[in-house]
Design an enzyme around this catalytic site. Structure first.
Site, short mmCIF file in Angstrom:
data_model
loop_
_atom_site.label_atom_id
_atom_site.label_comp_id
_atom_site.label_asym_id
_atom_site.label_seq_id
_atom_site.Cartn_x
_atom_site.Cartn_y
_atom_site.Cartn_z
NE ARG A 99 13.76 -13.52 -31.05
CZ ARG A 99 13.10 -13.64 -29.91
NH1 ARG A 99 12.30 -14.68 -29.70
NH2 ARG A 99 13.23 -12.73 -28.97
CE LYS A 123 17.48 -13.81 -30.42
NZ LYS A 123 18.08 -12.46 -30.59
CG HIS A 199 14.21 -9.29 -37.32
ND1 HIS A 199 14.16 -10.44 -36.56
CD2 HIS A 199 14.37 -8.27 -36.43
CE1 HIS A 199 14.29 -10.14 -35.29
NE2 HIS A 199 14.41 -8.82 -35.18
NE ARG A 202 11.35 -10.38 -33.19
CZ ARG A 202 10.82 -10.95 -32.10
NH1 ARG A 202 9.77 -11.74 -32.20
NH2 ARG A 202 11.33 -10.72 -30.90
CG HIS A 225 11.77 -7.96 -26.97
ND1 HIS A 225 11.36 -6.77 -27.52
CD2 HIS A 225 12.32 -8.67 -27.99
CE1 HIS A 225 11.64 -6.77 -28.82
NE2 HIS A 225 12.22 -7.91 -29.12
CE1 TYR A 234 9.87 -2.84 -33.72
CE2 TYR A 234 10.09 -3.68 -31.49
CZ TYR A 234 10.20 -3.87 -32.85
OH TYR A 234 10.65 -5.05 -33.34
#
Length: 255
Positions: A99, A123, A199, A202, A225, A234
């Site tokens: 990110r 995150k 992004h 990414r 994630h 995806y």
């Protein structure tokens, strides 16, 4: 509850997007659970449902577009230090799937150039390992060797006129907005008409892995994630790839 939803508008009176509405609803659920734990009679949090969101559209670059983007600094940037920095930024983003916030937070002592891997805190303070391709490793190594300052940040601002590092008297670390401008600048020079953001690289990283046979659980881990559901945005990309495979190979023995 419906009255609450109808009031979810921005300062211009426009209704908030579904994803933003859900952030409000999640906060409301947390408050209802807080009341329930204190035996205060209230609506059950489970009865407040999240708004159904539209499927996210994933924008990614083709291999040909990526090549043009990666070549752009070498073709258009005359400042040697800035050129090597920008090449390292582009290659690192695509190689690691970082990110933009994770990229700008990188410190020099954090990155193991020789091994081509390092850990990042993403995150939710989750730590994961990311990997540098050989091209990204060499670009990053070349850039850091050319640095003559002692700043701890990996990616820093550079004066165009002298090729010196900016940051002796102020913060030297590049910001997410700076990275955004750099990528948009080279995307335009490379003749890429679609909007390109950090992004986008990414997304391109994840798409490239899946199109070349990586399993979705591994991609989930490399992206950081928490839920496989997030990574499944995806799957429509891989489904498209499967369709191409089907057309190319199915029914070839028919007379």
């Amino acid at each position: 509850y419906r009255l609450y939803l109808n009031r979810l508008t921005d300062t211009d009176g426009k209704q908030l997007k579904k994803v933003t509405q859900n952030y409000h609803i999640i906060a409301l659920r947390a408050f209802l659970k807080f009341l329930a734990r204190r035996d205060i009679k209230t609506l059950a949090a489970e009865k407040v449902e999240l708004a159904k969101q539209e499927d996210r559209e994933v924008h990614f670059l083709s291999r040909e577009e990526l090549d043009r983007l990666f070549f752009a600094p070498g073709l258009y940037e005359k400042n040697h230090l800035k050129r090597t920095r920008d090449e390292a930024i582009l290659e690192t983003l695509f190689s690691t799937g970082l990110r933009v916030s994770e990229l700008v937070d990188l410190n020099r002592d954090q990155v193991d150039i020789e091994r081509g891997e390092f850990s990042v805190r993403g995150k939710g303070s989750k730590v994961r390992i990311v990997f540098l391709s050989e091209e990204a490793r060499l670009k990053l190594k070349k850039y850091l060797i050319r640095r003559r300052d002692e700043g701890k940040a990996v990616f820093v601002a550079i004066y165009r006129t002298r090729g010196s590092i900016e940051g002796k008297k102020r913060e030297e670390r590049l910001t997410p907005r700076s990275i955004q401008r750099i990528i948009q600048y080279y995307a335009k020079l490379a003749g890429i008409v679609k909007k390109v953001t950090p992004h986008t690289l990414r997304h391109s990283f994840a798409t490239d892995l899946l199109m070349n046979g990586a399993d979705i659980r591994s991609v989930q881990a490399m992206l950081g994630h928490s839920s496989i559901t997030t990574t499944q945005i995806y799957t429509h990309v891989t489904n498209r790839h499967l369709k191409d495979v089907h057309r190319a190979f199915h029914g070839k023995n028919k007379k």
